[in-house]
Each structure stands twice: as structure tokens, then as C-alpha cells.
Design an enzyme around this catalytic site. Structure first.
Site, PDB file in Angstrom:
ATOM      1  N   HIS A  58      40.110  43.749  46.891  1.00  0.00           N
ATOM      2  CA  HIS A  58      40.213  44.899  45.998  1.00  0.00           C
ATOM      3  C   HIS A  58      38.981  45.793  46.177  1.00  0.00           C
ATOM      4  O   HIS A  58      38.043  45.417  46.890  1.00  0.00           O
ATOM      5  CB  HIS A  58      40.359  44.458  44.533  1.00  0.00           C
ATOM      6  CG  HIS A  58      39.271  43.552  44.035  1.00  0.00           C
ATOM      7  ND1 HIS A  58      39.484  42.265  43.617  1.00  0.00           N
ATOM      8  CD2 HIS A  58      37.944  43.778  43.891  1.00  0.00           C
ATOM      9  CE1 HIS A  58      38.338  41.728  43.239  1.00  0.00           C
ATOM     10  NE2 HIS A  58      37.388  42.627  43.400  1.00  0.00           N
TER      11      HIS A  58
HETATM   12  P1  TYD Z   1      40.517  38.437  40.134  1.00  0.00           P
HETATM   13  O1  TYD Z   1      39.792  39.732  40.086  1.00  0.00           O
HETATM   14  O2  TYD Z   1      41.991  38.489  40.351  1.00  0.00           O
HETATM   15  O3  TYD Z   1      39.870  37.489  41.216  1.00  0.00           O
HETATM   16  P2  TYD Z   1      39.729  37.730  42.792  1.00  0.00           P
HETATM   17  O4  TYD Z   1      40.047  39.174  43.069  1.00  0.00           O
HETATM   18  O5  TYD Z   1      38.343  37.339  43.096  1.00  0.00           O
HETATM   19  O6  TYD Z   1      40.638  36.816  43.494  1.00  0.00           O
HETATM   20  O7  TYD Z   1      40.204  37.676  38.771  1.00  0.00           O
HETATM   21  C1  TYD Z   1      40.883  36.491  38.403  1.00  0.00           C
HETATM   22  C2  TYD Z   1      41.179  36.546  36.930  1.00  0.00           C
HETATM   23  O8  TYD Z   1      39.969  36.539  36.176  1.00  0.00           O
HETATM   24  C3  TYD Z   1      41.957  37.776  36.522  1.00  0.00           C
HETATM   25  O9  TYD Z   1      42.949  37.370  35.598  1.00  0.00           O
HETATM   26  C4  TYD Z   1      40.955  38.639  35.798  1.00  0.00           C
HETATM   27  C5  TYD Z   1      39.953  37.643  35.266  1.00  0.00           C
HETATM   28  N1  TYD Z   1      38.574  38.137  35.180  1.00  0.00           N
HETATM   29  C6  TYD Z   1      37.989  38.318  33.940  1.00  0.00           C
HETATM   30  O10 TYD Z   1      38.624  38.108  32.874  1.00  0.00           O
HETATM   31  N2  TYD Z   1      36.696  38.739  33.864  1.00  0.00           N
HETATM   32  C7  TYD Z   1      35.964  38.974  34.976  1.00  0.00           C
HETATM   33  O11 TYD Z   1      34.777  39.337  34.887  1.00  0.00           O
HETATM   34  C8  TYD Z   1      36.582  38.821  36.276  1.00  0.00           C
HETATM   35  C9  TYD Z   1      35.824  39.107  37.535  1.00  0.00           C
HETATM   36  C10 TYD Z   1      37.897  38.387  36.323  1.00  0.00           C
END
Ligand code: TYD
Length: 141
Positions: A58
Site C-alpha cells: 500500500h
Molecule cells: P494492514 O495495514 O492491512 O497490514 P499490512 O498492510 O501490513 O499487511 O493492517 C492489518 C490490520 O490492522 C487492519 O485491519 C488494520 C489494523 N491496523 C490498526 O488497527 N492500527 C494500525 O496502526 C495498523 C498499522 C493497522
């Protein structure tokens, strides 16, 4: 060693390290001299059970983040819409600043990898660009 990332908005950050291999090492970071933004949020990724998985991909509209692989190894893939670069971090005394509007993902983890992330904003899903074409459209604005 400084690596020129040739990216707007990305930079390697060397963290101070005090101590020795007997008593252990102390590494720290602080705003503004080491981390260039006020840290509003800290999170970390750990317990990666399937090493073929990736985190991300992302980009963020506004949020800047510093990633520090505090244990193990991870590869950071960066893409500013024109340039692409990948680099491996495996030393807790080095961080990578990934600015806003940079497409990124992480992979090639070792089984003990933990990476710590310092963020310039609180979590807000509206700050995410999770589709590559949306990212390319957004950076044209
Ligand atoms: P996500 O951004 O999808 O992880 P990645 O892109 O690294 O694979 O985040 C995973 C989950 O965690 C998503 O449901 C959002 C949540 N999240 C939070 O609640 N707070 C945060 O600070 C972050 C980074 C993610």
C-alpha cells in the site's frame, strides 16, 4: 554506509548504538534529530508463521513512517510511481524512512523477524491507498 535511495520521500536512518556485545547494545530514536516527524503511533509486526507472505502492499496519502527491523531480516520494496528499489534490513541500528505517496511492501522475512514502525499519524484507513492504480492516479494530482 549511506545508500542513496534515489527516491523523493525515502531515506536510510542510522540509529545511535551504545555499548558492546557483552553488556548489550542500546539503540534509541527521538524527534527531531533522528526521526524527522513527531511520533504519533508505534506498532510492530511479529509472529510471521508463513515466510512466503508479504506485508502491505500500500501507500499512504500523508503518513510518514520509519521501519526498523529490530530482529531478523526483512526486504523493503519501494516504488514512487517511477523508480523501484528493494533493500534488505537486518540490523536494528538502521531504519528506513518511507515517506508519504510511496508504494511499499515487505517480504523475505526470517522466522524470527520483528519490525517496528514509527508513524507520523494515528491510524486512519482513509490515509491508505491499497490499489496500485489508485496510487498512480493519486500521485498525479
Ligand atoms: P494492514 O495495514 O492491512 O497490514 P499490512 O498492510 O501490513 O499487511 O493492517 C492489518 C490490520 O490492522 C487492519 O485491519 C488494520 C489494523 N491496523 C490498526 O488497527 N492500527 C494500525 O496502526 C495498523 C498499522 C493497522
Amino acid at each position: 554506509m549511506d545508500i542513496d535511495l534515489d527516491f523523493y520521500n525515502c531515506k536510510l536512518i542510522n540509529l545511535p548504538e551504545f555499548g558492546d556485545s557483552e553488556r548489550g547494545l542500546l539503540t534509541f530514536f527521538q524527534f527531531p534529530d533522528i526521526i524527522p516527524f513527531e511520533i504519533k503511533r508505534v506498532y510492530f509486526i511479529h509472529g510471521i508463521g508463513d515466510l512466503s507472505k508479504i506485508r502491505g502492499p500500500h501507500a499512504h496519502k500523508d503518513t510518514e513512517q520509519v521501519f526498523i527491523t529490530i530482529q531478523g531480516e526483512s526486504t523493503y520494496h519501494l516504488d514512487d510511481g517511477t523508480n523501484k528499489k528493494s533493500l534488505v534490513l537486518s540490523n536494528p541500528n538502521r531504519g528506513i524512512l518511507i515517506g508519504s505517496k510511496v508504494w511499499h511492501y515487505m517480504d523475505n522475512f526470517s522466522k524470527d523477524t520483528i519490525f517496528l514502525v514509527l508513524a507520523s499519524s494515528v491510524y486512519d484507513e482513509k490515509d491508505y491507498l491499497r490499489n496500485y492504480d489508485d496510487f498512480l492516479d493519486y500521485i498525479k494530482i
